[in-house]
Design an enzyme around this catalytic site. Sequence first.
Site, short mmCIF file in Angstrom:
data_model
loop_
_atom_site.label_atom_id
_atom_site.label_comp_id
_atom_site.label_asym_id
_atom_site.label_seq_id
_atom_site.Cartn_x
_atom_site.Cartn_y
_atom_site.Cartn_z
N LYS A 132 0.73 -1.24 -0.03
CA LYS A 132 0.13 -0.04 -0.05
C LYS A 132 0.86 1.42 -0.06
O LYS A 132 0.36 2.16 -0.41
CB LYS A 132 -0.97 -0.01 1.31
CG LYS A 132 -1.95 -0.97 0.91
CD LYS A 132 -3.25 -0.70 1.98
CE LYS A 132 -4.55 -1.46 1.53
NZ LYS A 132 -5.31 -1.68 2.51
N LYS A 216 -5.09 -9.92 -6.49
CA LYS A 216 -6.01 -10.10 -5.50
C LYS A 216 -7.05 -9.18 -6.30
O LYS A 216 -7.07 -7.94 -6.53
CB LYS A 216 -5.77 -9.69 -4.27
CG LYS A 216 -6.55 -10.00 -3.23
CD LYS A 216 -6.05 -9.60 -1.83
CE LYS A 216 -6.17 -8.01 -1.72
NZ LYS A 216 -5.66 -7.56 -0.54
N LYS A 219 -10.69 -3.53 -3.79
CA LYS A 219 -11.62 -2.19 -3.89
C LYS A 219 -10.75 -0.99 -4.50
O LYS A 219 -11.49 -0.17 -5.25
CB LYS A 219 -11.82 -1.79 -2.61
CG LYS A 219 -12.42 -2.68 -1.62
CD LYS A 219 -12.84 -1.90 -0.41
CE LYS A 219 -13.39 -3.04 0.75
NZ LYS A 219 -12.61 -3.06 1.81
#
Length: 355
Positions: A132, A216, A219
């Site tokens: 992230k 993956k 969102k």
Amino acid sequence: KGDKSGVSSINRGLVMARELTMNRIFSGVQPTGNLHLGNYLGAIRNWVQLQADYECIFCVVDLHAITAWQEPEELTANTREVAAAMIASGIDPKDNIICNQSQVSNHAELAWIFNCVARLGWLNRMTQFKEKAGKDRERASAGLFVYPNLMAADILAYRAGHVPVGEDQKQHLELANDIGEKFNHDWEVPGFFPEIEPLILGEATRVMSLRDGTKKMSKSDPSDMSRINLTDDADQIAQKIRKAKTDPEPLPETAAGFEGRPEARNLVTIYAALTDSTTAQVLGEVGGSGFGDFKKKLADAAVAHLSPITSEMNRLLADPAEIDRTLFKGGEKARAMSAPVLASVREILGFVQPG
Ligand code: TYM
């Protein structure tokens, strides 16, 4: 470390309560938009099944969400959307706690204490932070770095023993256990925080992107075609599945044939999860056929499963005040449930308290 007699009486009481809290579940979802099929199959759907056997706290983790920038109005809307998705999927807010994290300040308080328990070295190993934060780590928020400490606090503020999540949260739960163990050890309160058992259940513990079977479903993927959102209508679902990446070979007869074919594996896994069957059963049925026919079956199964949830979500979202009331009531129950744990923690640490 001073007189332990007070501590051990707290501890005795809580060890006795341990059997109870071992039947307690905590889990959370971030209100960061685009709630998707991975969140549903990897987490929410399992919660629906577990609610009968456990005392459950399901939390919309808005404090976690702000580790990256959130527009205030969107955060509000996304918080309601996640709560609506939980209820529409079948979680009963009367028998369980559905709350948003910021209404229960015990989470933030315990997280601060855990900031002082967790070691930098432990946090440095977290793969999700590396992903992230990306290359520009210096500009990531400090909150993003200590994110797993808040997760540990979410769970341990209730001394919850079980945490149903998707595969991607496993490393964070291992860290939460390290924190609980170090706390118990350093303050000499064995068993005060229980060991957390991750419940990673079902066929679809890691749903992959529809555009790239090695990534993956997420969102935050910039391509909306990479995921099926819980707010998608039947046409959008069918179109996304029709356009999902595949390969030119027919579907394999056995799971061994998925080697080097992550997209095929992903679509079959999703179908198995949606139809309550196993991958082996699905391959017994569709092995050898082409993707064209299979994608039609998959789209039908996805629409049949998700449409009722989406329409119920939309119905609930038409009355935001009612969702807010549910979150408020859940918050009240959550504060009451976590208060004794926090009181004991303060006493264990030696914080001066009102008598
Ligand atoms: P979040 O919001 O990213 O995801 C919510 C849940 O969905 C699961 N999940 C998936 N499962 C299968 N395939 C996928 N592609 C997929 N993507 C997401 C996640 O594993 C998760 O169970 N840190 C957590 C929220 C959290 C939490 C907690 C969870 C905060 N505190 C305490 C458990 C206990 C998160 O970001 O989840």
